[in-house]
Write a protein that holds these residues in place. Structure first.
Motif, PDB file in Angstrom:
ATOM      1  N   PHE A 200       5.947   2.842  12.160  1.00  0.00           N
ATOM      2  CA  PHE A 200       4.518   2.768  11.870  1.00  0.00           C
ATOM      3  C   PHE A 200       4.228   3.165  10.421  1.00  0.00           C
ATOM      4  O   PHE A 200       3.267   2.669   9.816  1.00  0.00           O
ATOM      5  N   HIS A 201       5.077   4.015   9.858  1.00  0.00           N
ATOM      6  CA  HIS A 201       4.900   4.400   8.457  1.00  0.00           C
ATOM      7  C   HIS A 201       5.157   3.213   7.525  1.00  0.00           C
ATOM      8  O   HIS A 201       4.529   3.109   6.452  1.00  0.00           O
ATOM      9  N   LEU A 202       6.049   2.297   7.920  1.00  0.00           N
ATOM     10  CA  LEU A 202       6.313   1.116   7.102  1.00  0.00           C
ATOM     11  C   LEU A 202       5.078   0.235   6.967  1.00  0.00           C
ATOM     12  O   LEU A 202       4.850  -0.372   5.909  1.00  0.00           O
ATOM     13  N   TYR A 203       4.264   0.177   8.017  1.00  0.00           N
ATOM     14  CA  TYR A 203       3.046  -0.627   7.944  1.00  0.00           C
ATOM     15  C   TYR A 203       2.049  -0.008   6.968  1.00  0.00           C
ATOM     16  O   TYR A 203       1.327  -0.734   6.260  1.00  0.00           O
ATOM     17  N   ASP A 204       1.987   1.316   6.928  1.00  0.00           N
ATOM     18  CA  ASP A 204       1.127   1.966   5.936  1.00  0.00           C
ATOM     19  C   ASP A 204       1.643   1.696   4.519  1.00  0.00           C
ATOM     20  O   ASP A 204       0.846   1.525   3.586  1.00  0.00           O
ATOM     21  N   GLN A 205       2.960   1.647   4.345  1.00  0.00           N
ATOM     22  CA  GLN A 205       3.512   1.324   3.039  1.00  0.00           C
ATOM     23  C   GLN A 205       3.166  -0.108   2.629  1.00  0.00           C
ATOM     24  O   GLN A 205       2.862  -0.372   1.459  1.00  0.00           O
ATOM     25  N   CYS A 206       3.203  -1.028   3.577  1.00  0.00           N
ATOM     26  CA  CYS A 206       2.821  -2.404   3.276  1.00  0.00           C
ATOM     27  C   CYS A 206       1.372  -2.489   2.804  1.00  0.00           C
ATOM     28  O   CYS A 206       1.042  -3.279   1.904  1.00  0.00           O
ATOM     29  N   ARG A 207       0.511  -1.675   3.398  1.00  0.00           N
ATOM     30  CA  ARG A 207      -0.884  -1.645   2.957  1.00  0.00           C
ATOM     31  C   ARG A 207      -0.988  -1.166   1.518  1.00  0.00           C
ATOM     32  O   ARG A 207      -1.760  -1.706   0.713  1.00  0.00           O
ATOM     33  N   ASP A 208      -0.194  -0.163   1.161  1.00  0.00           N
ATOM     34  CA  ASP A 208      -0.196   0.319  -0.224  1.00  0.00           C
ATOM     35  C   ASP A 208       0.300  -0.760  -1.184  1.00  0.00           C
ATOM     36  O   ASP A 208      -0.271  -0.944  -2.270  1.00  0.00           O
ATOM     37  N   PHE A 209       1.338  -1.483  -0.798  1.00  0.00           N
ATOM     38  CA  PHE A 209       1.839  -2.559  -1.657  1.00  0.00           C
ATOM     39  C   PHE A 209       0.814  -3.686  -1.788  1.00  0.00           C
ATOM     40  O   PHE A 209       0.683  -4.293  -2.852  1.00  0.00           O
ATOM     41  N   LEU A 210       0.077  -3.961  -0.705  1.00  0.00           N
ATOM     42  CA  LEU A 210      -0.964  -4.979  -0.786  1.00  0.00           C
ATOM     43  C   LEU A 210      -2.041  -4.573  -1.783  1.00  0.00           C
ATOM     44  O   LEU A 210      -2.528  -5.395  -2.571  1.00  0.00           O
ATOM     45  N   LEU A 211      -2.439  -3.306  -1.775  1.00  0.00           N
ATOM     46  CA  LEU A 211      -3.435  -2.829  -2.737  1.00  0.00           C
ATOM     47  C   LEU A 211      -2.929  -2.976  -4.169  1.00  0.00           C
ATOM     48  O   LEU A 211      -3.693  -3.331  -5.085  1.00  0.00           O
ATOM     49  N   GLN A 212      -1.634  -2.715  -4.399  1.00  0.00           N
ATOM     50  CA  GLN A 212      -1.069  -2.871  -5.738  1.00  0.00           C
ATOM     51  C   GLN A 212      -1.060  -4.341  -6.164  1.00  0.00           C
ATOM     52  O   GLN A 212      -1.376  -4.665  -7.314  1.00  0.00           O
ATOM     53  N   VAL A 213      -0.711  -5.231  -5.239  1.00  0.00           N
ATOM     54  CA  VAL A 213      -0.718  -6.658  -5.552  1.00  0.00           C
ATOM     55  C   VAL A 213      -2.135  -7.136  -5.847  1.00  0.00           C
ATOM     56  O   VAL A 213      -2.368  -7.930  -6.777  1.00  0.00           O
ATOM     57  N   GLN A 214      -3.103  -6.661  -5.082  1.00  0.00           N
ATOM     58  CA  GLN A 214      -4.494  -7.028  -5.334  1.00  0.00           C
ATOM     59  C   GLN A 214      -4.963  -6.538  -6.698  1.00  0.00           C
ATOM     60  O   GLN A 214      -5.678  -7.241  -7.415  1.00  0.00           O
ATOM     61  N   PRO A 225      -4.765 -11.867  -2.726  1.00  0.00           N
ATOM     62  CA  PRO A 225      -4.501 -11.979  -1.277  1.00  0.00           C
ATOM     63  C   PRO A 225      -5.261 -10.911  -0.495  1.00  0.00           C
ATOM     64  O   PRO A 225      -5.456  -9.789  -0.961  1.00  0.00           O
ATOM     65  N   THR A 226      -5.696 -11.283   0.693  1.00  0.00           N
ATOM     66  CA  THR A 226      -6.421 -10.357   1.559  1.00  0.00           C
ATOM     67  C   THR A 226      -5.570  -9.857   2.719  1.00  0.00           C
ATOM     68  O   THR A 226      -5.965  -8.910   3.392  1.00  0.00           O
ATOM     69  N   LYS A 227      -4.433 -10.500   2.949  1.00  0.00           N
ATOM     70  CA  LYS A 227      -3.532 -10.086   4.019  1.00  0.00           C
ATOM     71  C   LYS A 227      -2.127  -9.898   3.462  1.00  0.00           C
ATOM     72  O   LYS A 227      -1.840 -10.283   2.323  1.00  0.00           O
ATOM     73  N   VAL A 228      -1.268  -9.302   4.271  1.00  0.00           N
ATOM     74  CA  VAL A 228       0.119  -9.085   3.868  1.00  0.00           C
ATOM     75  C   VAL A 228       0.856 -10.418   3.967  1.00  0.00           C
ATOM     76  O   VAL A 228       1.185 -10.890   5.053  1.00  0.00           O
ATOM     77  N   THR A 229       1.105 -11.019   2.818  1.00  0.00           N
ATOM     78  CA  THR A 229       1.733 -12.332   2.743  1.00  0.00           C
ATOM     79  C   THR A 229       3.132 -12.199   2.145  1.00  0.00           C
ATOM     80  O   THR A 229       3.613 -11.092   1.862  1.00  0.00           O
ATOM     81  N   ASN A 230       3.772 -13.345   1.941  1.00  0.00           N
ATOM     82  CA  ASN A 230       5.104 -13.349   1.322  1.00  0.00           C
ATOM     83  C   ASN A 230       5.077 -12.730  -0.069  1.00  0.00           C
ATOM     84  O   ASN A 230       6.055 -12.133  -0.514  1.00  0.00           O
ATOM     85  N   CYS A 314      -6.878  -5.403   9.799  1.00  0.00           N
ATOM     86  CA  CYS A 314      -7.465  -6.618   9.230  1.00  0.00           C
ATOM     87  C   CYS A 314      -6.554  -7.278   8.192  1.00  0.00           C
ATOM     88  O   CYS A 314      -6.755  -8.441   7.841  1.00  0.00           O
ATOM     89  N   ILE A 315      -5.566  -6.553   7.689  1.00  0.00           N
ATOM     90  CA  ILE A 315      -4.670  -7.123   6.675  1.00  0.00           C
ATOM     91  C   ILE A 315      -3.466  -7.811   7.302  1.00  0.00           C
ATOM     92  O   ILE A 315      -2.629  -8.351   6.579  1.00  0.00           O
ATOM     93  N   TRP A 316      -3.374  -7.822   8.645  1.00  0.00           N
ATOM     94  CA  TRP A 316      -2.220  -8.408   9.330  1.00  0.00           C
ATOM     95  C   TRP A 316      -2.658  -9.636  10.124  1.00  0.00           C
ATOM     96  O   TRP A 316      -3.754  -9.678  10.683  1.00  0.00           O
TER      97      TRP A 316
END
Length: 356
Positions: A200-214, A225-230, A314-316
């Motif tokens: 479950f911690h990995l999903y929180d990390q993905c959210r952090d990476f999405l914020l950095q990409v945004q 991007p609004t969701k966790v994409t490639n 909402c990001i998945w």
């Protein structure tokens, strides 16, 4: 000018075409016409079959020079024979250098590359022979270098493709092995596999990476991007988080959804499966049913609305199987309600009295 001198000048301007076509029935005037437009023996040897056809057609149609049928075949036959001769001579020369030439052994022991060794051997051979065919040797060496570079490129492409396939196979193997074990909340996993808290911690990390990409996309003026994409998974890999990959995160996203929507039910499910000694695959399958129940109770089995309304979900993307299960329960519930209303409203036969 002396006729003999004129003949020597003519041979020089022919570019070796007369010697090339001598035994193949090519007329002297035909060879001189080809030489007049700039073709030499070395040029013809490097040309493809299509280019030779274009050259001969140009002489026939543009320069109005009628080539005999035998001359057309003779030009190609002469070129093929000369190529074979040069290749055979070059092969014999290379074999001689590799077996009996002391200079080649000395240079190879000095750590020089194959191309440098060939160059040194060629220079030494020309110096000893004195009257070697320089043009033919150069053409043969160039052909060998081209073949060597071509083989090197093919080997490099095959190596890259094999490496990529091996990475995909390793990824699929890790996916089938289930890199996690069922653990209770707060329990630290033992051994090589990780616990569910870490998952479950990995999903929180993905959210952090999405914020950095945004953030980077906004700075560059690109589409955000609004969701966790490639794009997010590639960014995570570049950032050093290669343990975050698309197949693994998409495989357990519904388990993370249950953890976010009803943490108490998720913890109880983890505890019961841990006590029974079930593996992570069975726990993953069991996470579907509570989510379908939550979707039916809160949003009429509209699981997409539940995902979009939750700040962490909402990001998945909604898993396809979860959406299909919710759709099937909605359809069965609607069918059951329709059949129940029909059975209560329809009159029975013994309640009807027919008049006489």
């Amino acid at each position: 000018m002396d006729p003999e001198a004129f003949a020597v000048v003519g041979l020089r301007t022919m570019g070796g075409l007369e010697e090339l076509f001598e035994a193949y029935g090519i007329r002297y005037l035909t060879a001189s016409r080809i030489a007049e437009v700039g073709f030499t023996a070395n040029t013809l040897l490097d040309m493809k079959e299509e280019e030779l056809d274009d050259m001969m057609n140009s002489h026939s149609h543009i320069f109005r020079w009628d080539l005999l049928v035998g001359e057309r075949y003779g030009i190609k036959a002469a070129i093929r024979a000369e190529r074979r001769r040069l290749l055979e001579a070059n092969d014999r020369r290379r074999h001689l250098h590799s077996t009996d030439h002391p200079l080649l052994d000395a240079l190879s022991h000095q750590g020089l590359s194959e191309e440098q060794v060939v160059q040194h051997a060629e220079k030494d051979q020309v110096g000893r022979a004195g009257s070697a065919d320089t043009a033919g040797t150069t053409w043969g060496v160039q052909q060998q270098r081209k073949k060597h570079r071509h083989r090197h490129r093919i080997a490099a492409r095959k190596g890259a493709a094999a490496e990529e396939e091996e990475e995909e196979e390793d990824e699929m193997r890790r996916q089938r092995e289930h890199p996690f074990i069922v653990t209770e909340p707060g329990e630290v996993a033992r051994g090589k596999k990780n616990g569910l808290d870490y998952l479950f911690h990995l999903y929180d990390q993905c959210r952090d990476f999405l914020l950095q990409v945004q953030s980077l996309a906004k700075e560059r003026g690109e589409k955000c991007p609004t969701k966790v994409t490639n794009q997010v998974f590639r960014y995570a890999k570049k950032a050093g988080a290669s343990y975050i990959n698309k197949p693994k995160m998409r495989h357990y996203v519904h388990c993370y959804a249950l953890h976010c929507l009803d943490e108490h039910a998720s913890n109880a499910l983890r505890k019961s499966f841990k006590e029974r000694g079930e593996n992570v695959g069975a726990w993953r399958q069991a996470c579907y049913h509570p989510l379908v129940t939550i979707a039916g109770r809160r949003a009429g089995w509209d699981i997409d609305a539940i995902f979009n309304a939750h700040p962490r979900l909402c990001i998945w993307y909604v898993p396809t199987k979860l959406r299909q299960l919710c759709h099937a329960h909605r359809h069965s519930s609607a069918s059951a309600a329709s059949s129940a209303s029909t059975s209560t409203s329809a009159p029975t036969a013994h309640h009807l009295e027919l008049p006489y």
